[in-house]
Scaffold this active site. Structure first.
Site, PDB file in Angstrom:
ATOM      1  CD  GLU A 164       9.076  14.186   9.751  1.00  0.00           C
ATOM      2  OE1 GLU A 164       8.476  13.482  10.825  1.00  0.00           O
ATOM      3  OE2 GLU A 164       9.787  15.006   9.838  1.00  0.00           O
TER       4      GLU A 164
ATOM      5  N   GLY B  58      -8.062  -4.569   8.632  1.00  0.00           N
ATOM      6  CA  GLY B  58      -6.735  -4.223   8.420  1.00  0.00           C
ATOM      7  C   GLY B  58      -5.766  -3.493   9.219  1.00  0.00           C
TER       8      GLY B  58
ATOM      9  CB  VAL C 188       7.753   8.597  14.709  1.00  0.00           C
ATOM     10  CG1 VAL C 188       7.292   8.786  16.003  1.00  0.00           C
ATOM     11  CG2 VAL C 188       9.327   8.104  14.904  1.00  0.00           C
TER      12      VAL C 188
ATOM     13  N   GLY D  61      -1.275   4.731   7.559  1.00  0.00           N
ATOM     14  CA  GLY D  61      -2.148   4.815   6.363  1.00  0.00           C
ATOM     15  C   GLY D  61      -1.280   5.181   4.858  1.00  0.00           C
TER      16      GLY D  61
ATOM     17  CB  THR E 138      -1.061  -0.157   1.371  1.00  0.00           C
ATOM     18  OG1 THR E 138      -1.826  -1.093   1.144  1.00  0.00           O
ATOM     19  CG2 THR E 138      -1.922   1.231   1.106  1.00  0.00           C
ATOM     20  CB  VAL E 139       3.585   2.499   2.155  1.00  0.00           C
ATOM     21  CG1 VAL E 139       4.576   3.615   1.989  1.00  0.00           C
ATOM     22  CG2 VAL E 139       2.662   2.475   3.644  1.00  0.00           C
TER      23      VAL E 139
ATOM     24  CG  ASP F  85       4.310   0.099  15.577  1.00  0.00           C
ATOM     25  OD1 ASP F  85       4.841   0.103  14.623  1.00  0.00           O
ATOM     26  OD2 ASP F  85       3.539   1.130  15.835  1.00  0.00           O
TER      27      ASP F  85
ATOM     28  CE  LYS G 147       4.953   3.684  14.571  1.00  0.00           C
ATOM     29  NZ  LYS G 147       3.292   3.499  14.574  1.00  0.00           N
TER      30      LYS G 147
ATOM     31  CE  LYS H 181       6.592   0.919  12.413  1.00  0.00           C
ATOM     32  NZ  LYS H 181       5.652   1.118  10.937  1.00  0.00           N
TER      33      LYS H 181
END
Length: 320
Positions: free
Chosen positions: A122, A179, A125, A294, A13-14, A193, A197, A100
């Site tokens: 950037e 999801g 996090v 997202g 997705t990213v 996670d 970060k 991360k």
């Protein structure tokens, strides 16, 4: 017009949204006298249907990296991306990443490249909500004292659903169906996670060598519906909070559920979003809040990092 050749690792997705956003922002790059050329996209399966610009080259062979002036890493994981990126970084070329876990766990390999300004991260996090940029630049003029943050959208969603009356198992199942949480969901709900970060942030305001192993971690798996209801009855909300502060002359980093008053910034400014409260002696209290996950949100920060590199700004340099 100068041509900048970009390689992309990963097309989930990213990765797809990064490619589409680069195409969408062609005019911005053109204003800087730059044309972006995608040399290739490294994928596991070239036959998978993807939403990427026409003509995008997808391949399982990372050899195209030799053609690239900059690489955008959107694979996830730790050892595989490091294996691919290490020789590229050794050549002195920059990497843009949102990874991360890689940054937190393999800082022994990456730190020198970060100090050289070759790492841009950037998005690692709070995705598209900029916190690393300010911490690595203007906020260094202020003496850091403390930060508190909500940095995981899955935990945020689960706890908000529990406030609506669902028990933990129901809320987790919903998060997985939508999801938000992977299977197994341990990385998110176990607090790891968030710990990744927090480790990244600590290197800008506490110690440039801050180790991931120093973060004390407790997740939300044991939070019950009764716990959430008791907090609400007391005018509080339960959040999974990342915190960095001085304790006994040393920096203490923790990730754990906390009961916070309803007027706390993490409960109002960050009611349904990732949020961070930064405290410094000179700058006072600063609040950052916004989307922390997202595809397109993350892509916005990664393409922003690409623009920074094009302009000539160095990557995000930690404390020395």
């Amino acid at each position: 017009m100068r041509t900048v050749t970009v390689g992309v690792l990963g097309s989930g997705t990213v990765g797809q949204d990064v490619l589409n956003l680069i195409r969408r922002r062609e005019s911005v790059f053109a204003d800087l006298g730059v044309r972006v050329e995608i040399a290739g996209v490294l994928v596991r399966d070239v036959h998978k249907v993807r939403n990427v610009p026409d003509g995008t080259r997808v391949t399982t062979d990372p050899g195209f990296l030799q053609e690239c002036g900059v690489v955008i890493e959107a694979m996830g994981g730790v050892e595989r991306p490091l294996e691919i990126l290490a020789p590229y970084l050794r050549s002195g070329r920059p990497v843009i990443t949102a990874n991360k876990a890689l940054l937190a766990e393999r800082w022994d390999v990456l730190r020198d490249y970060a100090l050289a300004g070759s790492l841009y991260y950037e998005a690692s996090v709070m995705a598209g909500t900029p916190v690393i940029g300010p911490m690595s630049t203007v906020l260094r003029a202020s003496t850091f004292t403390r930060l508190q943050a909500v940095l995981n959208g899955t935990c945020l969603y689960i706890l908000s659903q529990m406030e609506a009356g669902r028990d933990y198992a129901q809320a987790l199942a919903e998060a997985q169906a939508l999801g938000y949480a992977e299977t197994p969901p341990t990385l998110d709900v176990g607090g790891f996670d968030t710990a990744h970060k927090l480790t990244v942030l600590a290197r800008f305001c506490a110690d440039g060598r801050f180790p991931y192993s120093a973060v004390q971690v407790r997740g939300i798996e044991d939070i019950t519906l009764q716990d959430v209801q008791d907090a609400r009855a007391a005018g509080e909300r339960i959040k999974l909070v990342a915190e960095l502060r001085r304790s006994g002359g040393a920096w203490q980093a923790t990730v754990a559920p906390q009961r916070l008053p309803l007027d706390h910034p993490l409960c109002n400014a960050g009611a349904s979003r990732n949020a961070l409260v930064y405290e410094g002696e000179e700058c006072g209290t600063l609040i950052f809040a916004g989307g922390g996950a997202g595809g397109m949100i993350t892509a916005s920060a990664m393409v922003g990092d690409l623009l920074d590199w094009v302009i000539g700004f160095p990557g995000h340099v930690p404390l020395h």
